[in-house]
Design a protein around this motif. Structure first.
Motif, PDB file in Angstrom:
ATOM      1  N   THR A 119      71.202  22.560  62.241  1.00 56.87           N
ATOM      2  CA  THR A 119      72.317  21.637  62.078  1.00 56.87           C
ATOM      3  C   THR A 119      71.854  20.446  61.237  1.00 56.87           C
ATOM      4  O   THR A 119      70.658  20.258  61.012  1.00 56.87           O
ATOM      5  CB  THR A 119      72.848  21.134  63.442  1.00 56.87           C
ATOM      6  OG1 THR A 119      71.777  20.507  64.165  1.00 56.87           O
ATOM      7  CG2 THR A 119      73.430  22.277  64.266  1.00 56.87           C
ATOM      8  N   ASP A 120      72.819  19.653  60.812  1.00 61.65           N
ATOM      9  CA  ASP A 120      72.548  18.444  60.047  1.00 61.65           C
ATOM     10  C   ASP A 120      73.100  17.249  60.802  1.00 61.65           C
ATOM     11  O   ASP A 120      74.048  17.375  61.584  1.00 61.65           O
ATOM     12  CB  ASP A 120      73.210  18.530  58.669  1.00 61.65           C
ATOM     13  CG  ASP A 120      72.674  19.689  57.852  1.00 61.65           C
ATOM     14  OD1 ASP A 120      71.472  19.682  57.553  1.00 61.65           O
ATOM     15  OD2 ASP A 120      73.457  20.615  57.540  1.00 61.65           O
ATOM     16  N   ALA A 121      72.511  16.081  60.559  1.00 67.59           N
ATOM     17  CA  ALA A 121      72.972  14.855  61.203  1.00 67.59           C
ATOM     18  C   ALA A 121      72.788  13.684  60.238  1.00 67.59           C
ATOM     19  O   ALA A 121      72.104  13.809  59.220  1.00 67.59           O
ATOM     20  CB  ALA A 121      72.187  14.614  62.491  1.00 67.59           C
ATOM     21  N   LYS A 122      73.367  12.571  60.604  1.00 65.77           N
ATOM     22  CA  LYS A 122      73.245  11.325  59.829  1.00 65.77           C
ATOM     23  C   LYS A 122      73.635  11.531  58.370  1.00 65.77           C
ATOM     24  O   LYS A 122      72.948  11.101  57.450  1.00 65.77           O
ATOM     25  CB  LYS A 122      71.826  10.752  59.903  1.00 65.77           C
ATOM     26  CG  LYS A 122      71.344  10.443  61.293  1.00 65.77           C
ATOM     27  CD  LYS A 122      71.948   9.175  61.800  1.00 65.77           C
ATOM     28  CE  LYS A 122      71.343   8.833  63.153  1.00 65.77           C
ATOM     29  NZ  LYS A 122      71.952   7.669  63.735  1.00 65.77           N
ATOM     30  N   LYS A 125      71.007  13.211  56.221  1.00 67.76           N
ATOM     31  CA  LYS A 125      69.668  12.613  56.148  1.00 67.76           C
ATOM     32  C   LYS A 125      68.686  13.277  57.102  1.00 67.76           C
ATOM     33  O   LYS A 125      67.477  13.116  56.958  1.00 67.76           O
ATOM     34  CB  LYS A 125      69.746  11.116  56.429  1.00 67.76           C
ATOM     35  CG  LYS A 125      70.453  10.353  55.335  1.00 67.76           C
ATOM     36  CD  LYS A 125      70.457   8.884  55.616  1.00 67.76           C
ATOM     37  CE  LYS A 125      71.184   8.166  54.486  1.00 67.76           C
ATOM     38  NZ  LYS A 125      71.247   6.734  54.710  1.00 67.76           N
ATOM     39  N   LEU A 126      69.211  14.002  58.073  1.00 69.42           N
ATOM     40  CA  LEU A 126      68.381  14.740  59.018  1.00 69.42           C
ATOM     41  C   LEU A 126      68.841  16.186  59.057  1.00 69.42           C
ATOM     42  O   LEU A 126      70.041  16.469  59.022  1.00 69.42           O
ATOM     43  CB  LEU A 126      68.493  14.153  60.426  1.00 69.42           C
ATOM     44  CG  LEU A 126      68.119  12.693  60.632  1.00 69.42           C
ATOM     45  CD1 LEU A 126      68.410  12.285  62.077  1.00 69.42           C
ATOM     46  CD2 LEU A 126      66.658  12.451  60.289  1.00 69.42           C
ATOM     47  N   GLU A 127      67.896  17.093  59.147  1.00 68.13           N
ATOM     48  CA  GLU A 127      68.224  18.492  59.444  1.00 68.13           C
ATOM     49  C   GLU A 127      67.440  18.890  60.679  1.00 68.13           C
ATOM     50  O   GLU A 127      66.298  18.455  60.861  1.00 68.13           O
ATOM     51  CB  GLU A 127      67.965  19.422  58.269  1.00 68.13           C
ATOM     52  CG  GLU A 127      66.529  19.664  57.956  1.00 68.13           C
ATOM     53  CD  GLU A 127      66.307  20.790  56.955  1.00 68.13           C
ATOM     54  OE1 GLU A 127      67.176  21.662  56.780  1.00 68.13           O
ATOM     55  OE2 GLU A 127      65.221  20.795  56.350  1.00 68.13           O
ATOM     56  N   ILE A 128      68.078  19.673  61.524  1.00 75.67           N
ATOM     57  CA  ILE A 128      67.511  19.963  62.837  1.00 75.67           C
ATOM     58  C   ILE A 128      67.416  21.471  63.033  1.00 75.67           C
ATOM     59  O   ILE A 128      68.392  22.197  62.822  1.00 75.67           O
ATOM     60  CB  ILE A 128      68.388  19.346  63.951  1.00 75.67           C
ATOM     61  CG1 ILE A 128      68.579  17.849  63.673  1.00 75.67           C
ATOM     62  CG2 ILE A 128      67.761  19.582  65.323  1.00 75.67           C
ATOM     63  CD1 ILE A 128      69.708  17.217  64.452  1.00 75.67           C
ATOM     64  N   ALA A 129      66.237  21.915  63.442  1.00 73.98           N
ATOM     65  CA  ALA A 129      66.029  23.315  63.826  1.00 73.98           C
ATOM     66  C   ALA A 129      66.035  23.371  65.349  1.00 73.98           C
ATOM     67  O   ALA A 129      65.309  22.624  66.009  1.00 73.98           O
ATOM     68  CB  ALA A 129      64.697  23.822  63.290  1.00 73.98           C
ATOM     69  N   MET A 150      63.456  20.405  66.296  1.00 70.50           N
ATOM     70  CA  MET A 150      62.501  19.903  65.304  1.00 70.50           C
ATOM     71  C   MET A 150      63.329  19.338  64.156  1.00 70.50           C
ATOM     72  O   MET A 150      64.285  19.973  63.712  1.00 70.50           O
ATOM     73  CB  MET A 150      61.582  21.028  64.835  1.00 70.50           C
ATOM     74  CG  MET A 150      60.625  21.487  65.925  1.00 70.50           C
ATOM     75  SD  MET A 150      59.499  22.749  65.350  1.00 70.50           S
ATOM     76  CE  MET A 150      60.487  24.214  65.658  1.00 70.50           C
ATOM     77  N   ILE A 151      62.953  18.160  63.706  1.00 74.90           N
ATOM     78  CA  ILE A 151      63.801  17.420  62.769  1.00 74.90           C
ATOM     79  C   ILE A 151      63.050  17.114  61.493  1.00 74.90           C
ATOM     80  O   ILE A 151      61.909  16.636  61.521  1.00 74.90           O
ATOM     81  CB  ILE A 151      64.260  16.084  63.424  1.00 74.90           C
ATOM     82  CG1 ILE A 151      64.991  16.358  64.738  1.00 74.90           C
ATOM     83  CG2 ILE A 151      65.128  15.278  62.464  1.00 74.90           C
ATOM     84  CD1 ILE A 151      65.193  15.116  65.590  1.00 74.90           C
ATOM     85  N   HIS A 152      63.720  17.362  60.374  1.00 77.08           N
ATOM     86  CA  HIS A 152      63.217  16.898  59.082  1.00 77.08           C
ATOM     87  C   HIS A 152      63.991  15.637  58.705  1.00 77.08           C
ATOM     88  O   HIS A 152      65.219  15.627  58.741  1.00 77.08           O
ATOM     89  CB  HIS A 152      63.480  17.931  57.981  1.00 77.08           C
ATOM     90  CG  HIS A 152      62.452  18.992  57.882  1.00 77.08           C
ATOM     91  ND1 HIS A 152      62.755  20.234  57.371  1.00 77.08           N
ATOM     92  CD2 HIS A 152      61.136  19.026  58.185  1.00 77.08           C
ATOM     93  CE1 HIS A 152      61.660  20.982  57.381  1.00 77.08           C
ATOM     94  NE2 HIS A 152      60.669  20.262  57.876  1.00 77.08           N
ATOM     95  N   ARG A 153      63.261  14.605  58.369  1.00 70.02           N
ATOM     96  CA  ARG A 153      63.879  13.377  57.844  1.00 70.02           C
ATOM     97  C   ARG A 153      63.950  13.548  56.329  1.00 70.02           C
ATOM     98  O   ARG A 153      62.930  13.585  55.637  1.00 70.02           O
ATOM     99  CB  ARG A 153      63.035  12.161  58.214  1.00 70.02           C
ATOM    100  CG  ARG A 153      63.647  10.853  57.758  1.00 70.02           C
ATOM    101  CD  ARG A 153      62.804   9.672  58.129  1.00 70.02           C
ATOM    102  NE  ARG A 153      61.463   9.828  57.559  1.00 70.02           N
ATOM    103  CZ  ARG A 153      60.345   9.552  58.200  1.00 70.02           C
ATOM    104  NH1 ARG A 153      60.372   9.109  59.437  1.00 70.02           N
ATOM    105  NH2 ARG A 153      59.179   9.723  57.612  1.00 70.02           N
ATOM    106  N   LEU A 154      65.156  13.662  55.820  1.00 70.47           N
ATOM    107  CA  LEU A 154      65.349  13.987  54.403  1.00 70.47           C
ATOM    108  C   LEU A 154      65.629  12.766  53.539  1.00 70.47           C
ATOM    109  O   LEU A 154      65.475  12.826  52.325  1.00 70.47           O
ATOM    110  CB  LEU A 154      66.492  14.993  54.241  1.00 70.47           C
ATOM    111  CG  LEU A 154      66.310  16.317  54.994  1.00 70.47           C
ATOM    112  CD1 LEU A 154      67.556  17.163  54.863  1.00 70.47           C
ATOM    113  CD2 LEU A 154      65.094  17.058  54.477  1.00 70.47           C
ATOM    114  N   GLY A 155      66.105  11.710  54.125  1.00 66.68           N
ATOM    115  CA  GLY A 155      66.472  10.575  53.283  1.00 66.68           C
ATOM    116  C   GLY A 155      66.105   9.249  53.870  1.00 66.68           C
ATOM    117  O   GLY A 155      65.586   9.090  54.908  1.00 66.68           O
TER     118      GLY A 155
END
Length: 155
Positions: A119-122, A125-129, A150-155
């Motif tokens: 999923t995506d959030a913010k 700016k965040l993607e979540i596994a 688990m979260i990737h901070r993209l922005g």
């Protein structure tokens, strides 16, 4: 679009066997400040009706880590590699554990991961596994089910 390999959604990893070693288990219990001897003294555990020392509930985290190492030794990708997580921007998200039964020193458990969703959030700016880890014993069945993000901070 994010970094995670979203084509892995629904993938279940092969089960990896992990044996709960007495010394590592006792060390873990003492390190987290466990004071009940059933967690580090075999005689106390047997006197309490257990076959050997009991694994503290939080030991499931260590079992998951051991399973990842074991997978790599067997030439299998660990969950981080499988979903293409980038450790430079990876954040720890939520975790939840459901305990189905005890684990003891000497037990060999099977560990498998299932990639539930992404999923995506913010505003992207965040993607979540979203991953579920299942720990089971061949005779006693499910021991622990863990869900984590688990979260990737993209922005």
């Amino acid at each position: 679009m994010g970094i995670f390999d979203r084509t892995t959604k629904g993938h279940v990893t092969p089960a990896v066997a992990v044996t709960l070693e007495h010394g590592a288990l006792a060390f873990f219990a003492e390190t987290i400040g466990e004071s009940d001897p059933i967690y580090f003294d075999t005689q106390a555990a047997v006197a309490a009706g257990h076959p050997d020392i009991l694994a503290p509930a939080t030991y499931a985290v260590a079992i998951g880590a051991f399973a990842g190492q074991q997978a790599l030794r067997q030439g299998l990708p660990d969950i981080i590699d499988l979903i293409k997580a980038d450790l430079r921007v990876l954040l720890h998200g939520t975790e939840a554990y459901t305990y189905h039964g005890p684990m003891f020193a000497g037990d060999t458990v099977l560990v498998e991961n299932e990639i539930i969703d992404f999923t995506d959030a913010k505003g992207g700016k965040l993607e979540i596994a979203h991953v579920t880890t299942r720990i089971s014993h061949a005779e006693r069945g499910p021991r622990v089910t863990a869900t984590r993000a688990m979260i990737h901070r993209l922005g």
